[in-house]
Design a protein around this motif. Structure first.
Motif, mmCIF file in Angstrom:
data_model
loop_
_atom_site.group_PDB
_atom_site.id
_atom_site.type_symbol
_atom_site.label_atom_id
_atom_site.label_comp_id
_atom_site.label_asym_id
_atom_site.label_seq_id
_atom_site.Cartn_x
_atom_site.Cartn_y
_atom_site.Cartn_z
ATOM 1 N N GLN A 81 34.329 45.646 43.942
ATOM 2 C CA GLN A 81 33.855 47.027 43.801
ATOM 3 C C GLN A 81 34.632 47.966 44.711
ATOM 4 O OE1 GLN A 81 29.677 46.669 44.709
ATOM 5 N NE2 GLN A 81 29.086 46.143 42.601
ATOM 6 N N ARG A 82 34.779 47.564 45.977
ATOM 7 C CA ARG A 82 35.478 48.418 46.945
ATOM 8 C C ARG A 82 36.965 48.518 46.626
ATOM 9 N NH1 ARG A 82 31.305 50.153 47.333
ATOM 10 N NH2 ARG A 82 29.843 50.097 49.062
ATOM 11 N N LYS A 83 37.522 47.449 46.097
ATOM 12 C CA LYS A 83 38.938 47.469 45.724
ATOM 13 C C LYS A 83 39.181 48.480 44.604
ATOM 14 C CE LYS A 83 42.727 44.185 45.174
ATOM 15 N NZ LYS A 83 43.073 42.751 44.961
ATOM 16 N N LEU A 84 38.264 48.522 43.639
ATOM 17 C CA LEU A 84 38.386 49.478 42.539
ATOM 18 C C LEU A 84 38.245 50.919 43.031
ATOM 19 C CD1 LEU A 84 36.325 47.653 39.759
ATOM 20 C CD2 LEU A 84 38.800 48.038 39.777
ATOM 21 N N GLU A 85 37.531 51.087 44.155
ATOM 22 C CA GLU A 85 37.350 52.419 44.720
ATOM 23 C C GLU A 85 38.554 52.867 45.545
ATOM 24 O OE1 GLU A 85 33.742 52.127 46.918
ATOM 25 O OE2 GLU A 85 32.495 51.818 45.138
ATOM 26 N N GLY A 86 39.560 51.981 45.679
ATOM 27 C CA GLY A 86 40.794 52.351 46.373
ATOM 28 C C GLY A 86 40.831 52.042 47.860
ATOM 29 N N MET A 87 39.868 51.266 48.359
ATOM 30 C CA MET A 87 39.868 50.918 49.783
ATOM 31 C C MET A 87 40.957 49.894 50.089
ATOM 32 S SD MET A 87 35.754 50.638 50.631
ATOM 33 C CE MET A 87 36.053 50.064 52.308
ATOM 34 N N LYS A 88 41.407 49.887 51.348
ATOM 35 C CA LYS A 88 42.397 48.906 51.779
ATOM 36 C C LYS A 88 41.756 47.521 51.824
ATOM 37 C CE LYS A 88 44.942 52.252 54.603
ATOM 38 N NZ LYS A 88 45.371 52.625 55.971
ATOM 39 N N GLU A 89 42.591 46.480 51.732
ATOM 40 C CA GLU A 89 42.056 45.126 51.626
ATOM 41 C C GLU A 89 41.213 44.749 52.830
ATOM 42 O OE1 GLU A 89 43.485 40.552 50.754
ATOM 43 O OE2 GLU A 89 44.589 42.243 49.937
ATOM 44 N N GLY A 90 41.668 45.116 54.049
ATOM 45 C CA GLY A 90 40.894 44.795 55.245
ATOM 46 C C GLY A 90 39.533 45.466 55.249
ATOM 47 N N GLU A 91 39.492 46.728 54.802
ATOM 48 C CA GLU A 91 38.223 47.448 54.716
ATOM 49 C C GLU A 91 37.322 46.833 53.646
ATOM 50 O OE1 GLU A 91 39.716 51.318 53.868
ATOM 51 O OE2 GLU A 91 39.751 51.935 55.982
ATOM 52 N N CYS A 92 37.949 46.382 52.551
ATOM 53 C CA CYS A 92 37.181 45.717 51.487
ATOM 54 C C CYS A 92 36.509 44.457 52.006
ATOM 55 C CB CYS A 92 38.090 45.371 50.306
ATOM 56 S SG CYS A 92 38.681 46.793 49.379
ATOM 57 N N ARG A 93 37.266 43.658 52.780
ATOM 58 C CA ARG A 93 36.716 42.413 53.339
ATOM 59 C C ARG A 93 35.555 42.708 54.284
ATOM 60 N NH1 ARG A 93 38.035 38.498 50.014
ATOM 61 N NH2 ARG A 93 40.272 38.401 49.600
ATOM 62 N N ALA A 94 35.718 43.725 55.130
ATOM 63 C CA ALA A 94 34.652 44.074 56.080
ATOM 64 C C ALA A 94 33.401 44.548 55.339
ATOM 65 C CB ALA A 94 35.151 45.154 57.029
ATOM 66 N N ALA A 95 33.603 45.381 54.322
ATOM 67 C CA ALA A 95 32.464 45.871 53.538
ATOM 68 C C ALA A 95 31.762 44.726 52.821
ATOM 69 C CB ALA A 95 32.940 46.919 52.525
ATOM 70 N N ALA A 96 32.545 43.747 52.334
ATOM 71 C CA ALA A 96 31.974 42.599 51.636
ATOM 72 C C ALA A 96 31.138 41.746 52.588
ATOM 73 C CB ALA A 96 33.081 41.767 51.007
#
Length: 835
Positions: A741-756
């Motif tokens: 979901q966060r990846k589709l929103e354009g977040m960086k991979e590190g931020e995506c992992r933290a959000a997950a």
């Protein structure tokens, strides 16, 4: 927005401000076609608020539909006006006839009761014996018929305990075409309120509340005056729906061992080739049209619960499961338990459509778990071994008579059964407690099993009734004490075959030891798609519960696909004044020891002794009943063991007994008997202490109102086992979902992992907090009730955990106590003011 016709929503009492707020928002959400979550503490009249708000909207909607002119109609278009007027008149004539007919039936029923027609000396009603003789057919009855079907998948139903994956179901839906009759029936249905809860006992409570309500008329005043209906009561047309197991009145079918067996036998008795004297005598036939119509009218003439409908069926010698369907089109309110709503196949079997209707789900705090449980299924190794024996014996006996595809599919069943047993034995090995994750491919990796197409095999099993015939043959060979051995093994295998087709991203398979057995379990991890058709087809969906907090899981993992502006959440306060609740997070005990009940620290003897001293002091201060909720049965047993051998002047358990009679919940003790004994002890005046477990029977559905619960103590936070294979899989699934979901929103991979990672942690905490909120919400049950709530663990004082408590409890925790003495003094003052 359409305004409600009455300011108090036809509430039978003077509603409280929060009830008016609840009903107003409910009315608006239904009108605006919303998905909404309503949290209103138990004891605030939630059921009546749901009924009054929804029924007022329904009657207003129907009246507006009758009263308004067709859209886009000009005043000069007299032809359309005349046609519309004729339609109104025809509908009114139909309504008039229905209301007079129902009124007459109510009067007849009232007179029947007054005259006591059922005299003790009266001749007993005729009982039908034809067709109820034991079925002792020859072996030919167990032989499958010649099988030629190939490729057609339109008749494969969902089982009672499993479900197809979303992709598979979508394909099946395209292949399944509704019949002309089904289409016509759907078009004639009135718009309905479909009310759902977990159990029939909860639905019966709802029906009792429904009897109190007199909603506004659905007929416009001008038509009412011209139709002789002015003085006629327009009662609520309600129908309670249940499964065959709930409504069957054929004793020979009802006594069968399982729901699946009852369903299969019922369908078998209806087969076209079945001899007339072997068919179910209660099943409605073409000749029973008038009796079915009478049943239809009687069942909605007065509000009946599921037991009343069964009694009506017995008195009319007519199957209520099938005869009741005739009343669905005329009903305004349907009540049914979770599983009958959640499975499309169950709804279709009953003839219930959610399309355009209003869905209200009560006790919805465990809805996601209910969806997962409905579409999960397990199978024990002992069942598989029994199924192998039954299937092999069947194949040997009928070897010479099984031809063509029958021979092929019987061989496939044996191969798949053997593959499953080999995988289960090989996966667990010598480990006592290991829980292993496996794939469908591993389960089907045995010799010849990897070539099997489960979908084709399932179609064959459904159409040929092979599993039912194999079980029937096996039963016929048994005698005496072994007559119940292995019952249902083949049908459970057939249920399990359904989930073998589901993709890995929806669920996982787990194998573990279970006492002396081994079990394979399929757990659904993602409930969204199995609820999506209900959300998208219905007019509005309302989830209601006493403790829905934390609510974020519903928006994130159940309704993530809907537009944000369609989803609304409401958390209402309690009807009790703040002065009637004393709630505190307890960080330290009487001796100043910090309470840390994390898994690695809660076993410390000093912590358990400190907890015991806290409970003993609480029992001295608090009158009547005190309920303590522990995180698990094991920890409760460990604590009691320490208190029984406490090396002081006397064991702590004796200290409890000086002020209260002590009761302990355990897995082997019947909850109703324990609660009865506890209530009797409270009633003596000395009071009682009940040591219970979060998530067990006493933590849900039990009201500790008034003297039964003047204090509730929550010990620690009952987090699920994060190291277990199932919870690991759940958290991994949440992380993967949120990452994408966060990846589709354009977040960086590190931020995506933290959000997950944050998302999976929240989901894990929320599961724990919902269980806590259910437990501590057991004590305040009405506006004059009062109690104290102690949450014993340093983590309860943190903002992160506190914010996940219900709002009405948070509001009572404004002032935090610094130590135990302040809390004890505060409790003493609280109860001193109530005496």
């Amino acid at each position: 927005m359409m305004e409600p016709s009455q300011a108090n929503f036809c509430h039978p009492y003077q509603p409280y401000p929060i009830q008016l707020d609840f009903m107003t928002n409910l009315y608006r959400c239904i009108e605006d076609k919303k998905v909404a979550i309503f949290e209103s503490p138990t004891g605030t009249g939630k059921s009546l608020s749901l009924i009054c708000g929804a029924l007022t909207w329904l009657r207003d909607y129907e009246r507006r539909s009758l009263d308004g002119a067709p859209e886009n109609q000009s005043e000069s278009d007299w032809l359309l006006q005349a046609e519309y007027a004729a339609q109104r008149q025809a509908l009114m004539l139909e309504r008039k006839e229905l209301e007079f007919k129902l009124a007459r039936l109510r009067k007849e029923e009232s007179l029947r009761r007054q005259r006591k027609v059922e005299n003790r000396g009266a001749k007993k009603a005729r009982t039908i014996q034809a067709g109820l003789q034991d079925h002792t057919s020859a072996e030919d009855d167990f032989l499958v018929e010649e099988y030629e079907s190939e490729g057609d998948t339109s008749n494969i139903p969902l089982s009672s305990s499993g479900g197809f994956s979303t992709a598979t179901q979508a394909l099946l839906d395209k292949l399944q075409r509704p019949t002309k009759t089904e289409v016509e029936t759907a078009q004639q249905d009135r718009l309905k309120i479909i009310f759902c809860s977990r159990t029939h006992s909860q639905l019966t409570q709802f029906v009792n509340e429904l009897r109190r309500v007199e909603p506004p008329s659905s007929i416009p005043p001008d038509l009412m005056a011209s139709s002789e209906l002015t003085n006629l009561e327009e009662t609520v047309k309600h129908l309670a729906l249940g499964s065959r197991k709930n409504l069957c009145i054929n004793p020979k079918v009802l006594r069968l061992s399982s729901t699946a067996a009852i369903n299969e036998r019922c369908l078998e008795l209806q087969k076209p080739g079945t001899a007339k004297d072997k068919k179910c005598p209660y099943l409605p036939s073409k000749e029973d049209k008038e009796r079915v119509e009478l049943f239809r009218d009687k069942v909605i003439a007065q509000i009946k619960d599921i037991e009343d409908i069964g009694e009506l069926g017995r008195s009319m010698e007519l199957c209520p499961y099938y005869a009741g369907r005739a009343a669905i089109s005329r009903a305004e309110v349907l009540t049914l338990p979770y599983p009958l709503l959640l499975q499309r196949s169950a709804r279709e079997a009953l003839g219930v459509s959610v399309k355009g209707n209003v869905i209200i789900i009560d006790e919805a705090h465990n809805l996601m778990d209910a969806i997962a449980n409905t579409f999960s299924v397990s199978l024990r190794l002992s069942q598989l071994e029994e199924a192998v024996q039954q299937m092999t014996a069947y194949a040997v006996r009928f070897k010479q008579r099984l031809k063509g595809k029958n021979r092929v599919y019987v061989t496939q069943v044996i191969r798949l059964l053997n593959s499953l047993t080999e995988c289960m034995r090989g996966s667990v090995g010598g480990s006592a407690n290991a829980e292993i994750t496996v794939t469908a491919a591993q389960l089907m990796s045995g010799k010849g099993a990897d070539q099997i197409k489960p979908h084709k095999l399932l179609q064959y099993l459904h159409e040929s009734k092979l599993c039912h015939k194999v079980e029937g043959y096996a039963d016929a060979q048994k005698t005496g004490s072994e007559s119940n051995a292995g019952k249902g093994a083949m049908m459970q295998f057939q249920n399990f075959l359904i989930v073998l087709m589901n993709p890995d991203d929806e669920g996982r398979f787990f194998i573990c030891r279970q006492d002396k057995d081994i079990a394979v379990r399929y757990s659904l991890l993602d409930p969204r798609e199995h609820f999506r058709d209900i959300v998208e087809e219905s007019r509005a969906v309302i989830l209601a519960g006493g403790t829905m907090s934390p609510m974020s899981d519903y928006s994130d993992y159940l309704f993530s696909y809907i537009e944000r502006d369609r989803l609304e959440t409401y958390s209402f306060g309690h009807v009790v004044p703040r002065t009637n609740l004393f709630a505190q997070a307890v960080v330290t005990g009487p001796s100043g020891i910090e309470f840390d009940f994390t898994y690695g620290k809660r076993g410390a003897e000093s912590t358990i002794i400190e907890l015991g001293n806290l409970i003993a002091k609480t029992c001295k201060v608090v009158p009547d009943g005190v309920v303590v909720f522990f995180p698990s049965y094991d920890y409760l047993a460990q604590a009691v063991s320490v208190w029984e051998r406490f090396p002081g002047s006397r064991p702590l358990i004796q200290c409890f007994s000086e002020n209260k009679v002590v009761f302990q919940e355990s897995k082997g003790v019947a909850a109703d008997e324990l609660l009865r004994d506890y209530a009797m002890a409270v009633d003596t005046g000395k009071g009682a202490l009940l040591l219970s477990v979060v998530g067990a029977k006493l933590s849900e559905g039990i009201n500790f109102s008034d003297e039964l619960g003047r204090a509730v103590i929550a010990v620690g936070l009952p987090f699920p086992n994060a190291n277990g294979a199932e919870w690991k899989a759940k958290m991994q699934h949440i992380e993967e979902t949120r990452f994408q979901q966060r990846k589709l929103e354009g977040m960086k991979e590190g931020e995506c992992r933290a959000a997950a990672k944050t998302a999976s942690r929240d989901f894990y905490e929320n599961a724990c907090m919902r269980a806590i909120n259910q437990s501590i919400g057991r004590v305040i049950r009405h506006k004059n009730d009062y109690a104290t709530i102690l949450m014993v663990d340093r983590r309860f004082s943190t903002d992160r955990i506190r914010q996940k408590l219900p709002g009405w409890i948070q509001d009572s925790m404004v002032t935090a106590a610094q130590n135990w003495q302040e809390i004890e003094d505060g409790m003493a003052n609280f109860f001193r003011g109530k005496s």
